[in-house]
Design a protein around this motif. Structure first.
Motif, PDB file in Angstrom:
ATOM      1  N   GLY A 281      55.804  17.973  69.894  1.00 11.78           N
ATOM      2  CA  GLY A 281      55.294  19.106  70.647  1.00 11.78           C
ATOM      3  C   GLY A 281      54.434  20.023  69.792  1.00 11.78           C
ATOM      4  N   GLU A 282      53.490  20.711  70.445  1.00 18.55           N
ATOM      5  CA  GLU A 282      52.605  21.613  69.711  1.00 18.55           C
ATOM      6  C   GLU A 282      53.386  22.761  69.082  1.00 18.55           C
ATOM      7  OE1 GLU A 282      48.461  24.154  70.374  1.00 18.55           O
ATOM      8  OE2 GLU A 282      49.208  22.815  71.950  1.00 18.55           O
ATOM      9  N   GLN A 283      54.412  23.255  69.781  1.00 14.25           N
ATOM     10  CA  GLN A 283      55.220  24.331  69.217  1.00 14.25           C
ATOM     11  C   GLN A 283      55.964  23.855  67.971  1.00 14.25           C
ATOM     12  OE1 GLN A 283      55.211  27.628  70.102  1.00 14.25           O
ATOM     13  NE2 GLN A 283      56.325  27.760  68.170  1.00 14.25           N
ATOM     14  N   THR A 284      56.380  22.585  67.987  1.00 11.88           N
ATOM     15  CA  THR A 284      57.041  22.012  66.809  1.00 11.88           C
ATOM     16  C   THR A 284      56.079  21.967  65.630  1.00 11.88           C
ATOM     17  OG1 THR A 284      58.470  20.658  68.212  1.00 11.88           O
ATOM     18  CG2 THR A 284      58.263  19.989  65.912  1.00 11.88           C
TER      19      THR A 284
ATOM     20  N   SER B  91      54.184  26.774  59.841  1.00 10.43           N
ATOM     21  CA  SER B  91      54.720  28.044  59.335  1.00 10.43           C
ATOM     22  C   SER B  91      55.631  27.809  58.134  1.00 10.43           C
ATOM     23  CB  SER B  91      55.493  28.770  60.438  1.00 10.43           C
ATOM     24  OG  SER B  91      54.633  29.167  61.480  1.00 10.43           O
TER      25      SER B  91
ATOM     26  N   ASN C 176      46.467  22.183  65.750  1.00 14.87           N
ATOM     27  CA  ASN C 176      47.872  21.959  66.096  1.00 14.87           C
ATOM     28  C   ASN C 176      48.013  20.964  67.240  1.00 14.87           C
ATOM     29  OD1 ASN C 176      48.809  23.704  64.142  1.00 14.87           O
ATOM     30  ND2 ASN C 176      48.982  25.452  65.513  1.00 14.87           N
TER      31      ASN C 176
ATOM     32  N   LYS D 235      53.559  24.000  65.148  1.00 19.20           N
ATOM     33  CA  LYS D 235      53.402  25.383  64.685  1.00 19.20           C
ATOM     34  C   LYS D 235      54.555  25.787  63.773  1.00 19.20           C
ATOM     35  CE  LYS D 235      50.775  27.003  68.712  1.00 19.20           C
ATOM     36  NZ  LYS D 235      50.773  27.902  69.889  1.00 19.20           N
ATOM     37  N   THR D 236      55.766  25.355  64.144  1.00 16.81           N
ATOM     38  CA  THR D 236      56.935  25.665  63.322  1.00 16.81           C
ATOM     39  C   THR D 236      56.823  25.009  61.952  1.00 16.81           C
ATOM     40  OG1 THR D 236      58.351  25.863  65.274  1.00 16.81           O
ATOM     41  CG2 THR D 236      59.447  25.491  63.162  1.00 16.81           C
TER      42      THR D 236
END
Length: 214
Positions: free
Chosen positions: A178-181, A187, A168, A183-184
């Motif tokens: 962003g890394e959280q983006t 998913s 990621n 991950k989203t």
């Protein structure tokens, strides 16, 4: 601390890998198994982050054991160990949920690096493995993968990069998001394509032609 189990029916391999990994400050070997049935029980008891699994074991082979482990414990990533030519195992192992491959004679530094990478969410697909995967897919007719037509352009872009085996953090750096983006997006890819994990996303990407061999 990354928790690791090792499954192999050869005592010398178990001892060697346990010694190498146990000497690394951020890795802990929490158990070993001599066959696939023992591995499934061991993973249920110890919940490791990474399992190193021999592809050929008695009672339950490595690919079948990988499928059971990944189905019951998706938080455990599997690296398949082999001394054999990988042709017949690559696609089957990835479809079972393996996160990568290592040869049993892998140098100690590469073994440690591989465990760390897989624990971080990357796929361990070296050039040789990638060639076999591409050959398998290229020889098979294109398959319609349900859900591909519902992917957004960004999701297709993320899928293409994920298919290269990046974590990621690496996907985020490559795409400038962003890394959280990431991950989203991953998913959503898993949900839309009805896949269990990143390894299955790689297979889907090639099967659907989102990533083209060459």
């Amino acid at each position: 601390m990354t928790r690791v189990v090792v499954a192999d029916d050869q005592p010398v391999v178990l001892e060697g890998f346990t010694t190498i990994l146990g000497a690394t400050s951020d890795l802990e070997v929490v158990g070993t198994a001599r066959d696939g049935v023992e591995l499934v029980t061991l993973v249920a008891a110890t919940r490791p982050d990474v399992a190193l699994v021999d592809v050929r074991m008695p009672r339950l082979d490595g690919i079948a054991a990988t499928a059971r482990v990944r189905a019951a414990h998706p938080g455990t990533h599997v690296i398949v160990l082999t001394t054999f030519d990988l042709d017949e195992y690559v696609t089957r192992a990835l479809e079972a949920g393996a996160s990568g491959f290592l040869l049993k004679d892998v140098p100690a530094a590469r073994l440690v690096e591989g465990v760390r990478l897989v624990a971080a969410g990357a796929l361990l697909l070296g050039p040789r493995v990638a060639r076999h995967l591409l050959a398998d897919v290229d020889a098979a007719p294109r398959r319609e993968v349900p859900g591909v037509d519902r992917l957004t352009p960004r999701e297709r872009e993320v899928l293409t990069v994920v298919a290269g085996g990046l974590s990621n953090a690496e996907v985020a750096a490559k795409l400038g998001i962003g890394e959280q983006t990431v991950k989203t997006h991953v998913s959503e890819l898993l949900r839309k394509l009805a896949r269990r994990d990143r390894a299955q996303l790689v297979v889907a990407a090639y099967e659907a032609g989102v990533v083209v061999p060459g």
